[in-house]
Design an enzyme around this catalytic site. Structure first.
Site: not given
Length: 262
Positions: A42, A102
């Protein structure tokens, strides 16, 4: 008898040494740095599957989630400082309890929207500059054996997998790489999100392969993350292995050792 007493004394000292070592390691992990392996794609290409880093837990202060198993005995954050837009952050997922990593895109009070794969912050487009292609071999990666998604798919195993690469420049001047496959997915076109006070909006750099704040917690996403769930900032990759195990030395990525996270 003297020999037996000496033997018992040696066992006690060994136990004490082990206990002290565990306490020191626990304090180090709780207060200073927490190890973190990258399990998914990701955050490509900023972070690759198999990157190993230490999370700086002093960067944002401490909450109950700073301790293993969320056992710190206090509410809220202490010795806290605000994260900055563009930081790569490790945090605890509010629902499933997993640790995620993230990039921080939206601060409290911001509006965030995706239009055709482009981030809009507070009504302004966040510029992206084309930067060629990200290339990798289409093969199973890491202990979980994940296969990468490819813009030029379908690609046979062992073939060259590519994705479009861009340099994104956030309003505070932070620049980072993002990858994109298409501009028509749900995460590429969204409603306007308003970040509540005390919350943050996160996205993965691999935009079409990241479950992040664009998706609600009800469907496994992150949603708007409360500040208490922040764990720390990722500053530097210490080690990297492309194989199923770090013991597979022939899969080590020596060019990523001690690489700064940007």
């Amino acid at each position: 008898m003297a020999s037996k007493a000496k033997s018992e004394g040696g066992i006690v000292e060994t136990i004490k040494t082990v206990v002290y070592a565990l306490l020191i390691a626990g304090a180090f992990r709780t207060l200073l740095f927490q190890p973190f392996w990258i399990p998914s794609e990701s955050m490509k290409e900023t972070l690759l599957i198999g990157d190993f880093l230490f999370v700086n837990k002093m960067a944002y202060g401490y909450s109950r989630y700073s301790c293993p198993f969320a056992m710190c005995p206090f509410e809220g954050r202490i010795l806290g400082s605000e994260p900055e837009r563009g930081d790569v952050v490790v945090f605890r997922h509010p629902v499933n309890g997993s640790d995620f990593i993230k990039r921080l895109i939206g601060l409290p009070g911001d509006t965030v929207q995706m239009k055709n794969g482009i981030v809009w912050l507070n009504g302004q487009e966040v510029p992206q500059t084309p930067d060629g292609q990200f290339e990798e071999v289409y093969e199973r990666q890491g202990p979980m054996g994940n296969l990468p998604r490819c813009e030029n798919g379908p690609v046979g195993e062992g073939g060259l997998c590519t994705r479009s690469r861009f340099i994104e420049t956030l309003p505070n001047g932070v620049q980072h790489t993002v990858l994109n496959i298409d501009t028509n997915g749900f995460g590429d076109n969204t409603d306007v999100f308003t970040v509540p006070p005390g919350h943050y909006f996160f996205m993965g750099d691999n935009r079409d392969n990241s479950t992040d704040s664009r998706y609600s917690q009800a469907v496994g996403g992150v949603g708007m993350l409360p500040a208490d769930y922040l764990i720390g900032r990722a500053d530097r990759i210490m080690f990297s292995s492309a194989g199923k195990s770090m013991l597979y030395f022939w899969t080590w990525r020596s060019d990523r050792f001690f690489k700064a996270v940007e």
